[in-house]
Enzyme design. Structure first.
Site, PDB file in Angstrom:
ATOM      1  N   ARG A 211      57.026  44.544  65.285  1.00 19.99           N
ATOM      2  CA  ARG A 211      57.637  45.237  64.166  1.00 19.99           C
ATOM      3  C   ARG A 211      57.163  44.876  62.748  1.00 19.99           C
ATOM      4  NH1 ARG A 211      62.856  47.477  65.581  1.00 19.99           N
ATOM      5  NH2 ARG A 211      63.346  46.934  67.659  1.00 19.99           N
TER       6      ARG A 211
ATOM      7  N   ASP B 187      72.250  60.307  61.803  1.00 17.87           N
ATOM      8  CA  ASP B 187      73.137  59.385  62.981  1.00 17.87           C
ATOM      9  C   ASP B 187      74.539  60.000  63.026  1.00 17.87           C
ATOM     10  OD1 ASP B 187      71.020  57.691  63.087  1.00 17.87           O
ATOM     11  OD2 ASP B 187      71.540  56.464  61.314  1.00 17.87           O
TER      12      ASP B 187
ATOM     13  N   HIS C  87      69.762  51.964  59.303  1.00 18.11           N
ATOM     14  CA  HIS C  87      69.375  53.085  60.320  1.00 18.11           C
ATOM     15  C   HIS C  87      68.777  52.442  61.457  1.00 18.11           C
ATOM     16  CE1 HIS C  87      67.931  56.762  62.408  1.00 18.11           C
ATOM     17  NE2 HIS C  87      66.705  56.251  61.934  1.00 18.11           N
TER      18      HIS C  87
HETATM   19  O1  TXD Z   1      66.239  59.022  60.467  1.00 23.32           O
HETATM   20  C1  TXD Z   1      65.333  58.936  59.953  1.00 23.32           C
HETATM   21  N1  TXD Z   1      65.028  58.414  58.787  1.00 23.32           N
HETATM   22  C2  TXD Z   1      63.998  58.916  60.898  1.00 23.32           C
HETATM   23  C3  TXD Z   1      62.841  58.608  60.591  1.00 23.32           C
HETATM   24  C4  TXD Z   1      64.099  59.924  61.950  1.00 23.32           C
HETATM   25  C5  TXD Z   1      62.963  60.477  62.511  1.00 23.32           C
HETATM   26  C6  TXD Z   1      61.627  59.978  62.297  1.00 23.32           C
HETATM   27  N2  TXD Z   1      61.728  58.915  61.380  1.00 23.32           N
HETATM   28  C7  TXD Z   1      60.588  58.475  60.863  1.00 23.32           C
HETATM   29  O2  TXD Z   1      59.627  59.225  60.136  1.00 23.32           O
HETATM   30  C8  TXD Z   1      59.495  57.876  62.020  1.00 23.32           C
HETATM   31  O3  TXD Z   1      59.808  56.726  62.433  1.00 23.32           O
HETATM   32  C9  TXD Z   1      58.245  57.943  61.224  1.00 23.32           C
HETATM   33  O4  TXD Z   1      58.141  56.746  60.267  1.00 23.32           O
HETATM   34  C10 TXD Z   1      58.325  59.054  60.146  1.00 23.32           C
HETATM   35  C11 TXD Z   1      57.745  60.236  60.622  1.00 23.32           C
HETATM   36  O5  TXD Z   1      57.722  60.535  61.929  1.00 23.32           O
HETATM   37  P1  TXD Z   1      56.963  61.895  62.578  1.00 23.32           P
HETATM   38  O6  TXD Z   1      57.552  62.075  63.767  1.00 23.32           O
HETATM   39  O7  TXD Z   1      56.875  63.062  61.785  1.00 23.32           O
HETATM   40  O8  TXD Z   1      55.545  61.160  62.798  1.00 23.32           O
HETATM   41  P2  TXD Z   1      54.104  62.037  62.754  1.00 23.32           P
HETATM   42  O9  TXD Z   1      54.208  62.991  63.446  1.00 23.32           O
HETATM   43  O10 TXD Z   1      53.356  60.868  63.288  1.00 23.32           O
HETATM   44  O11 TXD Z   1      53.643  62.140  61.352  1.00 23.32           O
HETATM   45  C12 TXD Z   1      53.248  61.355  60.476  1.00 23.32           C
HETATM   46  C13 TXD Z   1      52.334  61.925  59.374  1.00 23.32           C
HETATM   47  C14 TXD Z   1      51.067  62.104  60.245  1.00 23.32           C
HETATM   48  O12 TXD Z   1      50.522  63.458  60.104  1.00 23.32           O
HETATM   49  C15 TXD Z   1      50.203  61.403  59.574  1.00 23.32           C
HETATM   50  O13 TXD Z   1      48.656  61.773  59.524  1.00 23.32           O
HETATM   51  C16 TXD Z   1      50.617  61.234  58.056  1.00 23.32           C
HETATM   52  O14 TXD Z   1      52.148  61.007  58.475  1.00 23.32           O
HETATM   53  N3  TXD Z   1      50.168  60.152  57.426  1.00 23.32           N
HETATM   54  C17 TXD Z   1      49.861  60.362  55.950  1.00 23.32           C
HETATM   55  N4  TXD Z   1      50.257  61.400  55.114  1.00 23.32           N
HETATM   56  C18 TXD Z   1      49.857  61.287  53.680  1.00 23.32           C
HETATM   57  N5  TXD Z   1      49.388  60.059  53.428  1.00 23.32           N
HETATM   58  C19 TXD Z   1      49.244  58.940  54.014  1.00 23.32           C
HETATM   59  N6  TXD Z   1      48.617  57.656  53.696  1.00 23.32           N
HETATM   60  C20 TXD Z   1      49.457  59.141  55.539  1.00 23.32           C
HETATM   61  N7  TXD Z   1      49.447  58.101  56.329  1.00 23.32           N
HETATM   62  C21 TXD Z   1      49.997  59.001  57.565  1.00 23.32           C
END
Ligand code: TXD
Length: 312
Positions: free
Chosen positions: A87, A147, A174
């Site tokens: 984590r 949630d 969360h």
């Molecule tokens: O309730 C809530 N807050 C949440 C949180 C509900 C659902 C998902 N939750 C969290 O959102 C999850 O635990 C992740 O931390 C994020 C994004 O979830 P997602 O499912 O969209 O993850 P992906 O598909 O892996 O997308 C993350 C993208 C990916 O395309 C990477 O290339 C990009 O982030 N990424 C970046 N973009 C821009 N700049 C930087 N530095 C970067 N690093 C990674």
């Protein structure tokens, strides 16, 4: 003209872009580090507009300059936890990403409202506030709407009624310690405590606390994105249309509910300027102590994050 930037064009980011455009809320700029991917998804979404009959534009980019003067910046960028990753490892990686994204986007949109989605949510929202140095009411985390939506869905399933009539409230962080509040959850004004026995309510609360994990275990890879995307668009709509919706959001607490100087899920009124007001409810001793426990765990994680960032 309203503009919403979504950083991280992955599953949640692309879904936010879809709902924001489809609901005719704003033009959208999708940004990601992966070359071509945000451009491809944006072009696809823009082409869908002509079929769906809205005029919103969706741009994809790898450059922050395209995000300038956004009304709202949504941060979904990050990585998911992989096998073997602790984590703390995840916290450190996502903290570096969110810090960088917050720093670059606030330069382009110093007047924007920030909605943070990346996990661990409450801690990343705090970090975005710390990094952007924006006023607290302009940095908000999305979790409580999602949630609560999960709790609402489980209540509707249990009673075999339309989810449209169900309103529920989930506060706190969360995570496993989130605090569903059955006393403040109703079916068209009727408290659910009048409609089902306590053991059924407890089991729906438990399912809500594990709502994210349930979807992860069904999907096998990745996590939820439709309801999270819809939840962000809902918050964005309340801001862009200055609707003053009362929604559970991760907000900066400055003494409300006996909690101070951290971001945590509380009921808040959301309008053009961001958080207009945190609404204080009189909680029962059990509810209040569950919220305190959840808040303390966020505070510990903020301390861990600050130590990890100093150590870098
Ligand atoms: O309730 C809530 N807050 C949440 C949180 C509900 C659902 C998902 N939750 C969290 O959102 C999850 O635990 C992740 O931390 C994020 C994004 O979830 P997602 O499912 O969209 O993850 P992906 O598909 O892996 O997308 C993350 C993208 C990916 O395309 C990477 O290339 C990009 O982030 N990424 C970046 N973009 C821009 N700049 C930087 N530095 C970067 N690093 C990674």
């Amino acid at each position: 003209m309203s503009k919403v930037t979504v950083v991280g064009a992955g599953f949640v980011g692309a879904t936010v872009a879809q709902y924001v455009a489809e609901h005719d809320l704003a033009d959208v700029v999708l940004v990601d580090v992966i070359e071509g991917m945000p451009q491809g998804k944006a072009l696809d979404l823009w082409q869908a507009a002509s079929v769906l009959g809205h005029g919103r534009k969706v741009f994809g980019s790898n450059s922050y300059t395209d995000t300038k003067e956004s009304n709202i910046v949504v941060i979904t960028a990050g990585v998911a936890r992989k096998p073997g990753m602790s984590r703390d490892d995840l916290l450190k990686i996502n903290a570096k990403i969110v810090q960088e994204v917050a720093k670059e986007t606030v330069k382009q949109s110093p007047e924007g409202i920030f909605i943070v989605v990346t996990n661990p949510l409450d801690v990343m929202t705090y970090l975005t506030w710390q990094t952007t140095k924006l006023p607290q009411h302009k940095v908000i985390g999305m979790a409580g709407v999602l949630d609560s939506a999960r709790f609402q869905t489980f209540i509707a399933m249990e009673l075999n009624i339309s989810v449209e009539d169900v309103r529920a409230m989930v506060l706190g962080g969360h995570g496993d310690l989130m605090v569903p509040l059955p006393r403040f959850s109703t079916v068209n004004g009727i408290p659910i405590t009048e409609l089902m026995p306590p053991d059924r309510i407890q089991s729906l609360c438990e399912r809500t606390r594990n709502g994210g994990a349930e979807i992860v275990s069904l999907l096998k890879s990745g996590s939820a994105y439709y309801a999270p995307g819809a939840s962000v668009a809902h918050m964005a709509g309340s801001i862009l249309k200055d609707k003053n919706r009362l929604l559970p959001c991760a907000v900066y607490a400055s003494g409300q509910y006996g909690i101070k100087d951290i971001y945590v899920g509380l009921p808040a009124i959301l309008g053009r300027e961001g958080i207009k007001k945190i609404v204080e409810l009189k909680l029962s001793p059990d509810e209040a102590s569950a919220l305190k426990k959840s808040a303390e765990s966020i505070r510990e994680n903020i301390n861990v994050m600050n130590q990890l960032l100093v150590a870098v």
